[in-house]
Design an enzyme around this catalytic site. Sequence first.
Site, PDB file in Angstrom:
ATOM      1  N   GLU A 160      -9.302   9.019   5.343  1.00  0.00           N
ATOM      2  CA  GLU A 160      -9.419   7.774   5.220  1.00  0.00           C
ATOM      3  C   GLU A 160     -10.426   7.425   4.226  1.00  0.00           C
ATOM      4  O   GLU A 160     -10.277   6.261   3.552  1.00  0.00           O
ATOM      5  CB  GLU A 160     -10.050   7.119   6.580  1.00  0.00           C
ATOM      6  CG  GLU A 160      -8.835   6.967   7.707  1.00  0.00           C
ATOM      7  CD  GLU A 160      -7.808   5.979   7.285  1.00  0.00           C
ATOM      8  OE1 GLU A 160      -7.956   4.865   6.930  1.00  0.00           O
ATOM      9  OE2 GLU A 160      -6.647   6.564   7.355  1.00  0.00           O
ATOM     10  N   GLU A 170       0.887  -1.308  -0.020  1.00  0.00           N
ATOM     11  CA  GLU A 170      -0.006   0.038  -0.156  1.00  0.00           C
ATOM     12  C   GLU A 170       0.922   1.204  -0.095  1.00  0.00           C
ATOM     13  O   GLU A 170       1.785   1.168   0.735  1.00  0.00           O
ATOM     14  CB  GLU A 170      -0.893   0.046   1.262  1.00  0.00           C
ATOM     15  CG  GLU A 170      -2.160  -0.673   1.369  1.00  0.00           C
ATOM     16  CD  GLU A 170      -3.045  -0.560   2.606  1.00  0.00           C
ATOM     17  OE1 GLU A 170      -2.837   0.585   3.139  1.00  0.00           O
ATOM     18  OE2 GLU A 170      -3.530  -1.400   3.019  1.00  0.00           O
ATOM     19  N   GLU A 208     -13.628   5.031  -0.435  1.00  0.00           N
ATOM     20  CA  GLU A 208     -14.488   4.161   0.446  1.00  0.00           C
ATOM     21  C   GLU A 208     -15.266   4.931   1.531  1.00  0.00           C
ATOM     22  O   GLU A 208     -14.832   5.275   2.515  1.00  0.00           O
ATOM     23  CB  GLU A 208     -13.406   3.001   1.128  1.00  0.00           C
ATOM     24  CG  GLU A 208     -13.127   2.149   0.159  1.00  0.00           C
ATOM     25  CD  GLU A 208     -11.826   1.138   0.906  1.00  0.00           C
ATOM     26  OE1 GLU A 208     -12.378   0.180   1.284  1.00  0.00           O
ATOM     27  OE2 GLU A 208     -10.677   1.390   0.837  1.00  0.00           O
ATOM     28  N   LYS A 267     -15.765   4.096   5.384  1.00  0.00           N
ATOM     29  CA  LYS A 267     -14.471   3.856   6.340  1.00  0.00           C
ATOM     30  C   LYS A 267     -14.608   4.812   7.482  1.00  0.00           C
ATOM     31  O   LYS A 267     -15.119   6.092   7.185  1.00  0.00           O
ATOM     32  CB  LYS A 267     -13.192   4.014   5.606  1.00  0.00           C
ATOM     33  CG  LYS A 267     -12.844   2.920   4.664  1.00  0.00           C
ATOM     34  CD  LYS A 267     -11.395   3.068   4.185  1.00  0.00           C
ATOM     35  CE  LYS A 267     -10.289   2.621   5.121  1.00  0.00           C
ATOM     36  NZ  LYS A 267      -8.988   2.386   4.558  1.00  0.00           N
TER      37      LYS A 267
END
Length: 464
Positions: free
Chosen positions: A331, A268, A322, A325
């Site tokens: 985030e 990542e 996303e 999250k």
Amino acid sequence: MEAESRKLLLALAVSLCCFVAASRAQSYIGVNYGEVADNLPAPEETAKLLKSTTISKVRLYGVDPGIMRALAGTGISLVVGVANGDIPSLAADPAAASRWLAANVLPFVPASTISVVAVGNEVLESGDASLAAALLPAMQNLRAAAAAAGDGAAGIKFSTVNTMAVLAQSDPPSTGAFHPDISPQLTQILGFLSKTTAPFMINPYPYFAYQSDPRPETLAFCLFQPNAGRVDAGSKIKYTNMFDAQVDAVKSALGRAGYGDVEIVVAETGWPTRGDAGEPGATADNARAYVSNLVSHLRSGAGTPLMPGKPVDTYLFALYDEDLKPGPTSERSFGLYHTDLTMAYDAGLTSSSGGAASPSNGGASQQQPRGGGGGWCVASAGATEADLQADLDYACAQVGVDCGAIQAGGACFEPNTVRAHAAYAMNQLYQAAGRHPWNCDFRSSATLTSDNPSYGSCVYTGGQ
């Protein structure tokens, strides 16, 4: 003779097809497919999007039959994940490992290419000693089950994903060392990885390094932008970006642990397009700069100072935002693409064969299209001599940039001024990095032009 000619033409056609395929997909660029969202596109749409890019690898955090089937036959390889909660049972019972493999891997191979099974995510940093102790037995049982299953699964590697918190020391890179608290488990895991030629998977995030030290010079170092560099007092190596420094810290730690032969895979890394008031640097412009410059760095083939000449396999975080999250805004804001399949920003990942998603109307997507300002990059009128000297030094230090023409006796040495030499070096870097508008920024000290700056025997690379 006609038969021989046909054979030759066929061979040339096959070679050309292979070349085209190689130019479209790049084996070292992957992406994370996170699913903590309620608005993700259909798997078939995601597969179509991925095929329009140079991305050749996808990491799943679990097992998603829909996306795995959609990517079957595309040549895009997969990393699939074992949930942390499944590790104890897989460690305790080889039969449980066989059942997990039979349910989650065997139905999809060989149609889908599964390169690695990541057993757990950030387990060693979780603080759960019993879970950490179960990690290696689970990996061993799964690998034994894969070997027993035969051809379809026998070549799959088994590893686990770690954060940079596994390092007790990382700055400067030559001092890289693993945290003593996890050393017993980690040493055994590294032995397993070495024996099975599986990679050590790590999550370096220059974004978080900048958050802990939000100075302009740190931001430039993190974004692969012109900066003074940082000299490692131990190795005497001058680092010009945080990504290389972090990866080399891991390389040093592996060597210090006695496992310098283990391959590193970046599982990542990324940069958020948005953040809260207390999250400095979380902007679309910075995300575009980090990811696009990282991609250019990988494509250069330079590697890192401790691993020269080979790009590190790198999975960008993440394919989509996303929206479910928890935590700060950042985030939920790491996506390369919006879930309507438009770009969050242009990271230079579009395949040359076309068919890519278009930029959206917001954030960094309003940047010019590639090559949209002119054929050459030169110093801007308002740039100071100090800025230009820094940009000159930075550009000439990059792999693929030849500054020989501005050395004494070179075709572009005269006029012997910082501005003239910086303009030449800036253009060299712009051309080498892929001619994206953002490659001609240099902290606003450069600009694109359609007027050829060449003069006399001094030729500037480029053109419309």
